[in-house]
Design a protein around this motif. Structure first.
Motif, PDB file in Angstrom:
ATOM      1  N   ARG A  17       0.847  -1.193   0.000  1.00  0.00           N
ATOM      2  CA  ARG A  17       0.000   0.000   0.000  1.00  0.00           C
ATOM      3  C   ARG A  17       0.878   1.237   0.000  1.00  0.00           C
ATOM      4  O   ARG A  17       1.842   1.329   0.750  1.00  0.00           O
ATOM      5  CB  ARG A  17      -0.890   0.035   1.238  1.00  0.00           C
ATOM      6  N   ARG A  19       1.576   5.002   0.954  1.00  0.00           N
ATOM      7  CA  ARG A  19       1.114   5.854   2.034  1.00  0.00           C
ATOM      8  C   ARG A  19       0.547   7.133   1.443  1.00  0.00           C
ATOM      9  O   ARG A  19       0.984   7.584   0.389  1.00  0.00           O
ATOM     10  CB  ARG A  19       2.223   6.115   3.028  1.00  0.00           C
ATOM     11  N   PHE A  89      -5.009   4.226  16.277  1.00  0.00           N
ATOM     12  CA  PHE A  89      -4.421   2.992  15.759  1.00  0.00           C
ATOM     13  C   PHE A  89      -4.648   2.865  14.249  1.00  0.00           C
ATOM     14  O   PHE A  89      -3.737   2.502  13.500  1.00  0.00           O
ATOM     15  CB  PHE A  89      -5.007   1.785  16.490  1.00  0.00           C
ATOM     16  N   VAL A  90      -5.844   3.186  13.804  1.00  0.00           N
ATOM     17  CA  VAL A  90      -6.161   3.082  12.377  1.00  0.00           C
ATOM     18  C   VAL A  90      -5.301   4.043  11.566  1.00  0.00           C
ATOM     19  O   VAL A  90      -4.755   3.673  10.521  1.00  0.00           O
ATOM     20  CB  VAL A  90      -7.663   3.337  12.137  1.00  0.00           C
ATOM     21  N   TYR A  91      -5.168   5.279  12.048  1.00  0.00           N
ATOM     22  CA  TYR A  91      -4.339   6.234  11.309  1.00  0.00           C
ATOM     23  C   TYR A  91      -2.870   5.823  11.307  1.00  0.00           C
ATOM     24  O   TYR A  91      -2.153   6.075  10.340  1.00  0.00           O
ATOM     25  CB  TYR A  91      -4.510   7.648  11.864  1.00  0.00           C
ATOM     26  N   ALA A  92      -2.419   5.203  12.376  1.00  0.00           N
ATOM     27  CA  ALA A  92      -1.045   4.702  12.390  1.00  0.00           C
ATOM     28  C   ALA A  92      -0.872   3.573  11.378  1.00  0.00           C
ATOM     29  O   ALA A  92       0.143   3.502  10.690  1.00  0.00           O
ATOM     30  CB  ALA A  92      -0.668   4.231  13.791  1.00  0.00           C
ATOM     31  N   ARG A  93      -1.870   2.697  11.281  1.00  0.00           N
ATOM     32  CA  ARG A  93      -1.801   1.606  10.305  1.00  0.00           C
ATOM     33  C   ARG A  93      -1.888   2.120   8.874  1.00  0.00           C
ATOM     34  O   ARG A  93      -1.351   1.508   7.959  1.00  0.00           O
ATOM     35  CB  ARG A  93      -2.920   0.595  10.546  1.00  0.00           C
ATOM     36  N   LEU A  94      -2.580   3.242   8.680  1.00  0.00           N
ATOM     37  CA  LEU A  94      -2.669   3.852   7.351  1.00  0.00           C
ATOM     38  C   LEU A  94      -1.407   4.643   7.011  1.00  0.00           C
ATOM     39  O   LEU A  94      -1.332   5.228   5.940  1.00  0.00           O
ATOM     40  CB  LEU A  94      -3.885   4.781   7.265  1.00  0.00           C
ATOM     41  N   ARG A  95      -0.455   4.652   7.935  1.00  0.00           N
ATOM     42  CA  ARG A  95       0.806   5.361   7.761  1.00  0.00           C
ATOM     43  C   ARG A  95       0.592   6.849   7.544  1.00  0.00           C
ATOM     44  O   ARG A  95       1.106   7.444   6.617  1.00  0.00           O
ATOM     45  CB  ARG A  95       1.624   4.723   6.641  1.00  0.00           C
ATOM     46  N   ALA A 100      -2.061  10.420  13.232  1.00  0.00           N
ATOM     47  CA  ALA A 100      -1.988   9.476  14.345  1.00  0.00           C
ATOM     48  C   ALA A 100      -1.546  10.163  15.632  1.00  0.00           C
ATOM     49  O   ALA A 100      -2.066   9.868  16.711  1.00  0.00           O
ATOM     50  CB  ALA A 100      -1.039   8.330  13.998  1.00  0.00           C
TER      51      ALA A 100
END
Length: 123
Positions: A17, A19, A89-95, A100
């Motif tokens: 993915r 970023r 957490f979601v924003y961190a996973r979305l880089r 985040a």
């Protein structure tokens, strides 16, 4: 040209993915910062208003009866920090690091407000 081994051909590598751009990350972070600030200010004002409304009157000689807090109020008080933590957490996973961090700080502030609300409601 040599072909790759047969076992590598069976399992293609998943596409990585990309970023989001830094501009999108900062724009979303600023938008959430404004929304989070409004939420925190309203929650703090409600905390003061409800706290002053439930404080015993200095002119009253009889103690007030304790009334229970509805379960829905506890879900709201502790649900907001939980949802904020999931968002961080979601924003961190979305880089999206800036977003985040903003959501992480909002989670911390919401947890502190939840503790203050809990102390006020239990006292």
């Amino acid at each position: 040209m040599a072909s790759p081994p047969a076992d590598d051909q069976d399992f293609p590598t998943p596409p990585r993915r990309e970023r989001p751009s830094r501009l999108i990350d900062v724009a979303v972070a600023l938008l959430l910062l404004v929304a989070d600030a409004v939420i925190v200010v309203v929650a703090a004002l409600l905390l003061v208003a409800v706290g002053m409304g439930t404080a015993p009157s200095p002119h009253s000689s009889r103690p007030e009866h304790s009334r229970g807090t509805p379960v829905l109020a506890w879900f709201v008080i502790w649900g907001v920090p939980a949802v904020a933590a999931v968002g961080a957490f979601v924003y961190a996973r979305l880089r999206m690091p800036a977003t985040a961090v903003v959501q992480g700080l909002f989670t911390l502030v919401c947890a502190l407000l939840a503790v203050a609300w809990t102390r006020m409601l239990l006292s």
